[in-house]
Design an enzyme around this catalytic site. Sequence first.
Site, PDB file in Angstrom:
ATOM      1  N   ASP A  68      71.899  69.691  84.148  1.00  0.00           N
ATOM      2  CA  ASP A  68      70.868  69.001  85.341  1.00  0.00           C
ATOM      3  C   ASP A  68      70.402  67.882  84.740  1.00  0.00           C
ATOM      4  OD1 ASP A  68      69.603  69.904  82.541  1.00  0.00           O
ATOM      5  OD2 ASP A  68      68.279  71.694  83.103  1.00  0.00           O
ATOM      6  N   ASN A 136      59.588  80.075  79.118  1.00  0.00           N
ATOM      7  CA  ASN A 136      58.980  80.626  80.292  1.00  0.00           C
ATOM      8  C   ASN A 136      60.458  81.892  80.754  1.00  0.00           C
ATOM      9  OD1 ASN A 136      60.893  78.571  81.828  1.00  0.00           O
ATOM     10  ND2 ASN A 136      58.665  78.551  83.140  1.00  0.00           N
ATOM     11  N   HIS A 138      63.325  80.154  81.262  1.00  0.00           N
ATOM     12  CA  HIS A 138      64.171  79.712  81.639  1.00  0.00           C
ATOM     13  C   HIS A 138      65.433  78.936  81.325  1.00  0.00           C
ATOM     14  CE1 HIS A 138      61.960  75.416  80.982  1.00  0.00           C
ATOM     15  NE2 HIS A 138      63.061  75.075  80.990  1.00  0.00           N
ATOM     16  N   GLU A 143      64.059  78.182  86.998  1.00  0.00           N
ATOM     17  CA  GLU A 143      62.839  78.814  86.788  1.00  0.00           C
ATOM     18  C   GLU A 143      62.566  80.270  86.975  1.00  0.00           C
ATOM     19  OE1 GLU A 143      61.045  77.218  84.697  1.00  0.00           O
ATOM     20  OE2 GLU A 143      60.578  74.499  85.693  1.00  0.00           O
TER      21      GLU A 143
HETATM   22  C1  F6R Z   1      68.036  71.049  79.195  1.00  0.00           C
HETATM   23  C2  F6R Z   1      67.638  72.271  79.487  1.00  0.00           C
HETATM   24  C3  F6R Z   1      66.762  73.370  79.913  1.00  0.00           C
HETATM   25  C4  F6R Z   1      66.526  72.988  78.417  1.00  0.00           C
HETATM   26  C5  F6R Z   1      65.081  73.984  77.965  1.00  0.00           C
HETATM   27  C6  F6R Z   1      64.698  74.057  76.062  1.00  0.00           C
HETATM   28  O1  F6R Z   1      69.204  70.562  79.838  1.00  0.00           O
HETATM   29  O2  F6R Z   1      68.599  72.830  81.288  1.00  0.00           O
HETATM   30  O3  F6R Z   1      67.174  74.601  79.952  1.00  0.00           O
HETATM   31  O4  F6R Z   1      67.513  73.684  76.889  1.00  0.00           O
HETATM   32  O5  F6R Z   1      63.963  73.324  78.717  1.00  0.00           O
HETATM   33  O6  F6R Z   1      63.940  72.146  75.816  1.00  0.00           O
HETATM   34  P1  F6R Z   1      64.057  71.822  74.600  1.00  0.00           P
HETATM   35  O7  F6R Z   1      65.364  71.859  73.831  1.00  0.00           O
HETATM   36  O8  F6R Z   1      63.298  70.513  74.898  1.00  0.00           O
HETATM   37  O9  F6R Z   1      63.212  73.050  73.951  1.00  0.00           O
END
Ligand code: F6R
Length: 242
Positions: A68, A136, A138, A143
Amino acid sequence: MIVLKKAKNYEEMSKMAYSIVKDVVTNNPNATLGLATGSTPIGLYKEMIKDYQAGVVSYKNMLSINLDEYVGLPVEHPESYRSFMNTNLFNHIDIDKANTNVPNGLADDIEKACKDYSAFIASHPIDVQILGIGGNGHIAFNEPGTPLDAPTHLVELKEKTRLDNARFFDGDINKVPTHAVTMGLKDIMSAKKIVLLASGSNKAQAVFDMLNGPISTDCPASVLQSHPDVTVICDEGASSLL
Ligand code: F6R
């Protein structure tokens, strides 16, 4: 099928993840890697860099595809996911940057850029996809509420996700972009092998729902239950409700 592995702490989680990635990258010099940003995979990337520096593996002929990117953030912004990947991995290994792919959050025609990204993934099957998980549930920026068969698409980020990520933007949610381009769950599910990492008790409920809840758009990560080869590696905090 999801195999659950419990690690004592972040460091052990990162090493366990690398042992799976190492198996892929040492057996296939032309591997396609699906990569994630965020705090969680940084330890894994350090392990990859260490072994590269020790001469164990070369990424010269590999391809990477990231999950992303924020919309509207210049690529040179330190918090763009392109910058993150350069800083935390690509600048330290011998992968050809021309073979590293991050969604284009600055495209004039985002819809077309999304379609092209999904088509690219379809023609370059991912050998191992690294994932983190949001508080959450995701994965990537899919989401809650995202259709389980979505291709790469534009998303409006939830308030919780922007709050979680404000730590990277001087703690100011107003600086966190409101939209992102994300690989869809369909693209993620097309990977041959998936390794999801979770660290910290703020991920415990999402991990519980991913593993034990129904497959539902309420917890996008639950879709992984229907993938044939997923390993979830949790540290103590993330597995505290299991
Ligand atoms: C990042 C991504 C997100 C993260 C998630 C957890 O490329 O796609 O889904 O993996 O938000 O983020 P952290 O690792 O910062 O807790």
